[in-house]
Design an enzyme around this catalytic site. Structure first.
Site, mmCIF file in Angstrom:
data_model
loop_
_atom_site.group_PDB
_atom_site.id
_atom_site.type_symbol
_atom_site.label_atom_id
_atom_site.label_comp_id
_atom_site.label_asym_id
_atom_site.label_seq_id
_atom_site.Cartn_x
_atom_site.Cartn_y
_atom_site.Cartn_z
ATOM 1 N N ALA A 197 0.839 -1.207 0.000
ATOM 2 C CA ALA A 197 0.000 0.000 0.000
ATOM 3 C C ALA A 197 0.873 1.255 0.000
ATOM 4 O O ALA A 197 0.367 2.351 -0.289
ATOM 5 C CB ALA A 197 -0.915 -0.013 1.214
ATOM 6 N N TYR A 232 10.923 3.088 -0.324
ATOM 7 C CA TYR A 232 10.207 1.800 -0.326
ATOM 8 C C TYR A 232 9.033 1.779 -1.318
ATOM 9 O O TYR A 232 8.871 0.835 -2.092
ATOM 10 C CB TYR A 232 9.719 1.547 1.101
ATOM 11 C CG TYR A 232 8.970 0.263 1.318
ATOM 12 C CD1 TYR A 232 9.636 -0.954 1.352
ATOM 13 C CD2 TYR A 232 7.586 0.265 1.515
ATOM 14 C CE1 TYR A 232 8.950 -2.138 1.569
ATOM 15 C CE2 TYR A 232 6.890 -0.916 1.739
ATOM 16 C CZ TYR A 232 7.570 -2.104 1.764
ATOM 17 O OH TYR A 232 6.883 -3.281 1.988
ATOM 18 N N ARG A 236 -4.883 2.944 10.440
ATOM 19 C CA ARG A 236 -4.421 1.926 9.497
ATOM 20 C C ARG A 236 -5.434 0.776 9.501
ATOM 21 O O ARG A 236 -6.254 0.662 10.413
ATOM 22 C CB ARG A 236 -3.065 1.322 9.943
ATOM 23 C CG ARG A 236 -1.857 2.238 9.932
ATOM 24 C CD ARG A 236 -1.420 2.616 8.532
ATOM 25 N NE ARG A 236 -0.201 3.425 8.574
ATOM 26 C CZ ARG A 236 -0.154 4.735 8.801
ATOM 27 N NH1 ARG A 236 -1.252 5.409 9.033
ATOM 28 N NH2 ARG A 236 0.994 5.386 8.803
HETATM 29 P P1 NAD Z 1 10.423 -9.954 6.228
HETATM 30 O O1 NAD Z 1 11.487 -8.926 6.432
HETATM 31 O O2 NAD Z 1 9.959 -10.732 7.400
HETATM 32 O O3 NAD Z 1 10.860 -10.962 5.071
HETATM 33 C C1 NAD Z 1 11.590 -10.591 3.952
HETATM 34 C C2 NAD Z 1 12.708 -11.596 3.784
HETATM 35 O O4 NAD Z 1 13.434 -11.278 2.584
HETATM 36 C C3 NAD Z 1 13.730 -11.569 4.926
HETATM 37 O O5 NAD Z 1 13.808 -12.835 5.550
HETATM 38 C C4 NAD Z 1 15.031 -11.177 4.251
HETATM 39 O O6 NAD Z 1 16.161 -11.823 4.799
HETATM 40 C C5 NAD Z 1 14.770 -11.610 2.829
HETATM 41 N N1 NAD Z 1 15.670 -10.929 1.895
HETATM 42 C C6 NAD Z 1 15.991 -9.607 1.870
HETATM 43 N N2 NAD Z 1 16.887 -9.368 0.900
HETATM 44 C C7 NAD Z 1 17.121 -10.559 0.295
HETATM 45 C C8 NAD Z 1 17.966 -10.950 -0.761
HETATM 46 N N3 NAD Z 1 18.766 -10.071 -1.382
HETATM 47 N N4 NAD Z 1 17.992 -12.256 -1.115
HETATM 48 C C9 NAD Z 1 17.216 -13.167 -0.480
HETATM 49 N N5 NAD Z 1 16.402 -12.841 0.554
HETATM 50 C C10 NAD Z 1 16.346 -11.557 0.928
HETATM 51 O O7 NAD Z 1 9.211 -9.164 5.540
HETATM 52 P P2 NAD Z 1 7.703 -9.644 5.305
HETATM 53 O O8 NAD Z 1 6.841 -8.883 6.231
HETATM 54 O O9 NAD Z 1 7.634 -11.121 5.293
HETATM 55 O O10 NAD Z 1 7.467 -9.054 3.835
HETATM 56 C C11 NAD Z 1 7.465 -9.876 2.664
HETATM 57 C C12 NAD Z 1 7.145 -9.025 1.451
HETATM 58 O O11 NAD Z 1 5.868 -8.403 1.609
HETATM 59 C C13 NAD Z 1 8.137 -7.890 1.194
HETATM 60 O O12 NAD Z 1 8.281 -7.689 -0.188
HETATM 61 C C14 NAD Z 1 7.422 -6.685 1.794
HETATM 62 O O13 NAD Z 1 7.855 -5.471 1.217
HETATM 63 C C15 NAD Z 1 5.985 -7.007 1.433
HETATM 64 N N6 NAD Z 1 5.039 -6.294 2.307
HETATM 65 C C16 NAD Z 1 4.929 -6.637 3.630
HETATM 66 C C17 NAD Z 1 4.041 -5.962 4.445
HETATM 67 C C18 NAD Z 1 3.887 -6.305 5.901
HETATM 68 O O14 NAD Z 1 3.054 -5.679 6.574
HETATM 69 N N7 NAD Z 1 4.636 -7.241 6.455
HETATM 70 C C19 NAD Z 1 3.245 -4.931 3.911
HETATM 71 C C20 NAD Z 1 3.389 -4.603 2.570
HETATM 72 C C21 NAD Z 1 4.268 -5.305 1.761
#
Ligand code: NAD
Length: 349
Positions: free
Chosen positions: A135, A165, A238
């Site tokens: 979002a 971001y 939110r």
């Molecule tokens: P998280 O940080 O728990 O998980 C992301 C994972 O990606 C981490 O374990 C990290 O080590 C891994 N990572 C980062 N760079 C990397 C690389 N170069 N190679 C391999 N692995 C790599 O985050 P999440 O909450 O699980 O989010 C997952 C996805 O969802 C992300 O793209 C995030 O932007 C998106 N997102 C999450 C939310 C939320 O509320 N959690 C909201 C909007 C979007």
């Protein structure tokens, strides 16, 4: 810019339980939960990839192939997608407001992951590619009021995304749309609205509001401080989506032919202020705390909610776990993590 797919996608066969599914970012919160979801649905050939060393993964699921690879590198992406029928990109350098406002360069550099992974997926003949957008890709000008109008898919353009971001998310969405339009790779894009639940980050600076507030209430009870610090004035609003709704929604979106190359909201439409979130966490913890507002702390946009008209229309479904229920489960899980840490046992952080 239209949010609908430019070219109607022909129906594609459903994945078979023996198909290889790659989950990128599987050591993190959503990727780990998605791996478990597919495992529980009988998929036997799962490949989980993350750059973190294995002992730091939030969840490890027996029988799943786990690879430690840095997916910002092209060769690592080629290795990761070998033989895969479907690819789910949940890998990114991210965190709550405290992280994304402070580390914009790290957030922007996540574009390398999607850029290399989608190219490798297309070259390897992958059938479906999922991208986790956010979002934060929406125009920030529309989010200046706590009583915000819920954001619908077309509100991303004209673009004025969250610095760092949000722009990375918007550009990666466009990669997904053009890989379908020009090269025929079936891509699916969900714009997540704040996801929370057990097995997520709850301490260390990357945690999001629900986990941070639960932890602060638990700490206040444990340390008998009687007070809690809140970022901003607490009026920010939110919506928060429970993790079970998130993984089910990813599956539904990725297997819907109408949603090829079409960004769609995946979020709850239950709006809540940070002050009400604190009250709920206090209620669950059975405590009432004195509130101290940190007006110079990161607070993000004033208000943000998900307009679920489109997802209800296309899927006949929307994330529906009541926030009160999801927060209670999350609170109990963080309480358990907190105790484990005090006892010197391994925890998710
Ligand atoms: P998280 O940080 O728990 O998980 C992301 C994972 O990606 C981490 O374990 C990290 O080590 C891994 N990572 C980062 N760079 C990397 C690389 N170069 N190679 C391999 N692995 C790599 O985050 P999440 O909450 O699980 O989010 C997952 C996805 O969802 C992300 O793209 C995030 O932007 C998106 N997102 C999450 C939310 C939320 O509320 N959690 C909201 C909007 C979007």
């Amino acid at each position: 810019m239209t949010t609908a797919s430019q070219t109607a996608a022909p129906a594609a066969p459903a994945p078979q339980p023996s198909d290889l599914i790659l989950i990128a970012g599987a050591g993190g919160f959503i990727g780990g939960s998605l791996t478990r979801y597919f495992h529980e649905r009988g998929f036997t050939h799962l490949r989980a990839v993350d750059k973190k060393p294995l002992p730091q993964w939030y969840q490890r699921i027996p029988g799943v192939e786990c690879l430690c690879l840095d997916l910002s590198e092209e060769t690592a992406c080629r290795r990761a997608v070998e033989g895969a029928a479907e690819v789910y990109n949940l890998a990114a350098d991210m965190g709550g407001m405290g992280f994304i406002e402070r580390f914009r360069v790290e957030c922007l550099r996540s574009i390398l992951i999607n850029t290399h992974l989608i190219e490798a997926a297309w070259r390897a003949g992958v059938q479906r590619y999922f991208y986790a957008s956010s979002a934060c890709a929406y125009n920030t000008e529309l989010q200046k009021d706590p009583q915000v109008r819920a954001l619908k898919e077309s509100d991303a353009y004209p673009a004025m995304a969250e610095r760092g971001y949000g722009w990375e998310k918007l550009m990666s969405e466009m990669f997904c749309q053009e890989y379908w339009a020009e090269r025929g790779l079936r891509t699916h894009i969900a714009r997540f609205h704040n996801v929370y639940g057990p097995n997520g980050t709850w301490d260390g600076g990357r945690e999001k509001a629900p986990a941070a507030i639960c932890r602060k209430v638990i700490e206040a009870i444990d340390r008998k401080t009687g007070k809690i610090q809140i970022w901003g004035d607490g009026t920010q609003t939110r919506s928060f989506m429970y993790i079970d709704d998130c993984v089910l929604g990813i599956d539904k979106i990725t297997h819907c032919d109408r949603l090829v190359a079409t960004p769609i909201n995946l979020g709850s439409s239950e709006l809540i202020s940070v002050n009400d979130l604190v009250s709920l966490a206090e209620e669950i913890g059975g405590v009432k705390l004195k509130r101290e507002y940190q007006l110079d702390a990161p607070r993000g946009v004033a208000g943000r909610n998900s307009d679920n008209t489109f997802i209800k229309q296309v899927l006949g479904w929307e994330p529906h776990t009541p926030f009160r229920d999801g927060l209670a489960k999350t609170y109990r899980w963080i309480e358990d993590q907190y105790r484990r840490r005090q006892q010197g046992q391994p925890t998710v952080e």
